[in-house]
Design an enzyme around this catalytic site. Structure first.
Site, PDB file in Angstrom:
ATOM      1  N   ASP A 253     -24.737 -29.650  -1.560  1.00  0.00           N
ATOM      2  CA  ASP A 253     -25.609 -30.842  -1.461  1.00  0.00           C
ATOM      3  C   ASP A 253     -27.051 -30.412  -1.208  1.00  0.00           C
ATOM      4  OD1 ASP A 253     -23.533 -32.526  -1.851  1.00  0.00           O
ATOM      5  OD2 ASP A 253     -23.416 -33.289   0.204  1.00  0.00           O
TER       6      ASP A 253
ATOM      7  N   GLU B 281     -24.256 -32.712 -10.812  1.00  0.00           N
ATOM      8  CA  GLU B 281     -25.310 -31.691 -10.687  1.00  0.00           C
ATOM      9  C   GLU B 281     -26.308 -31.782 -11.837  1.00  0.00           C
ATOM     10  OE1 GLU B 281     -22.776 -31.420 -12.396  1.00  0.00           O
ATOM     11  OE2 GLU B 281     -22.494 -29.517 -13.431  1.00  0.00           O
TER      12      GLU B 281
END
Ligand code: GTP
Length: 288
Positions: free
Chosen positions: A171, A198
Site C-alpha cells: 500500500d 496497481e
C-alpha cells in the site's frame, strides 16, 4: 349590474368554483407530499408540522369557500383566524426545523460524493471519477479539435512485492507512486487517477503523443528514483511500465477505445521487459 351583485355572480360562477376547488386540491396535494417527507429519518416532526399547516390552510380555504359560496356570510371568522394563526405558526416552525436538515443533508451528500470519487489510499480520483472526467475531456476535445492522450501506468511485479514485503508495505508503494504521478502530471488539463489495483491512468488533455510520451518517461524515471527495494525486479527497485495512446476525439467514438489502446501499449511494455514506455501506433482509425 351593481358591484355587489357582480361579485355575487362571480362567486357563484363555475369558473370560480373550479379555481377555488383547484387551489384546495393543490393544498391537499402539497399536504400529502409533506406527509410523505415524514418517512425520511429525522424529518418526522418538521414534516408533520408542515403537513398540519398545509391541511389547516386547506381547511381554512374550504371553510371560506363554504362560507362565501354555499351558506353566505356566517360568523365563523374567529375559527378562520385561529386556523390562519395555526397555519402560519406550523409552517414557520416546520420550515425553521427543515432548513438545517436540508443544509446538513446537502453537506453529507457533498461529502459522500467526494468520498465516492476519491481513492482512499492515494487520494487520487478513482475509477468512477475517471469515467466521468474522461467522457467530459473527450467531448471537449471533440468540440475544440484537440488531441487527447492517455497514459496507463502499472507497477511491475507487484504481486511478488506484496508477497515479499507484505500488503501494508505494498500500500505504501502505491501511495508513493501516486505521489510521483501527481507531482509530475500537474499541468492544467492533466488528470492523474487510480485506475484500480496497481494501475494508474493519466488523462492528458490537449496533448500530442510526443508530449505524453515525455511525461510518461518522466514518471518512469521518477518511480525508479524512489529507490524502493524490490528483490524480484530486474533493477532491484520498484519500477513501472507505461502505455501511451493519443487520439483526436470524435463525438461518435467511445473514449474507452483510447483506454484500450493505452492498455495494449502497456502490455507491450510488459512484454518488452517492463520499466519502459511504449507509445501506441494506429488504432481508432486516427493518427495516434
Ligand atoms: N498492497 C496492495 N496490493 C494490491 C492492491 N490492489 C491490487 N493489489 C495487488 O496487486 C497485484 C497485481 O498483480 P498482477 O496483476 O499479477 O501483476 P504484477 O504482479 O504486478 O505483474 P506485472 O504487472 O506483470 O508486472 C495483486 O497481487 C493484487 O493483490 C492494493 O490496493 N494494495
Amino acid at each position: 349590474m351593481p358591484a355587489p351583485d357582480l361579485l355575487e355572480a362571480l362567486l357563484h360562477s363555475p369558473l370560480i368554483h373550479w379555481i377555488l376547488g383547484l387551489s384546495l386540491l393543490a393544498q391537499l396535494a402539497a399536504a400529502a407530499m409533506a406527509f410523505r417527507l415524514t418517512r425520511i429519518s429525522g424529518w418526522y416532526v418538521p414534516a408533520l408540522l408542515m403537513t398540519l399547516g398545509l391541511l389547516a390552510m386547506a381547511l381554512r380555504r374550504a371553510l371560506g369557500w363554504y362560507r362565501l359560496v354555499v351558506v353566505g356570510v356566517l360568523p365563523i371568522d374567529l375559527l378562520s383566524e385561529a386556523l390562519g394563526l395555526f397555519v402560519s405558526v406550523a409552517m414557520w416552525v416546520g420550515l425553521w426545523w427543515f432548513y438545517p436538515l436540508l443544509k446538513s443533508d446537502r453537506h453529507h451528500l457533498k461529502m459522500l460524493t467526494a468520498l465516492a470519487s476519491v481513492d482512499a489510499l492515494t487520494q487520487l480520483p478513482n475509477r468512477r471519477a475517471l469515467d466521468i472526467l474522461l467522457e467530459y475531456e473527450w467531448r471537449r476535445g471533440a468540440r475544440d479539435l484537440h488531441p487527447l492522450s492517455i497514459i496507463m501506468v502499472d507497477v511491475d511485479h507487484f504481486k511478488a512485492y506484496n508477497d515479499a514485503y507484505g500488503h501494508t508495505q505494498g500500500d505504501n508503494v502505491l501511495r508513493q507512486v501516486g505521489r510521483v504521478i501527481r507531482r509530475l502530471a500537474r499541468r492544467a488539463g492533466d488528470i492523474p487517477t487510480r485506475y484500480g489495483g496497481e494501475e494508474f491512468l493519466i488523462i492528458h488533455a490537449h496533448t500530442p503523443p510526443e508530449l505524453a510520451a515525455r511525461l510518461a518517461e518522466r514518471i518512469r524515471e521518477g518511480v525508479e528514483r524512489l529507490n524502493i527495494p524490490h528483490a524480484s525486479s530486474a533493477g532491484g527497485v520498484v519500477t513501472v511500465s507505461l502505455g501511451v495512446a493519443t487520439a483526436l476525439p470524435m463525438a461518435d467514438v467511445n473514449p474507452k477505445a483510447l483506454v484500450d489502446a493505452a492498455d495494449v501499449a502497456l502490455y507491450r511494455a510488459k512484454d518488452g521487459g517492463r520499466n519502459q514506455v511504449v507509445v501506441a501506433g494506429g488504432g481508432l482509425g486516427l493518427e495516434i
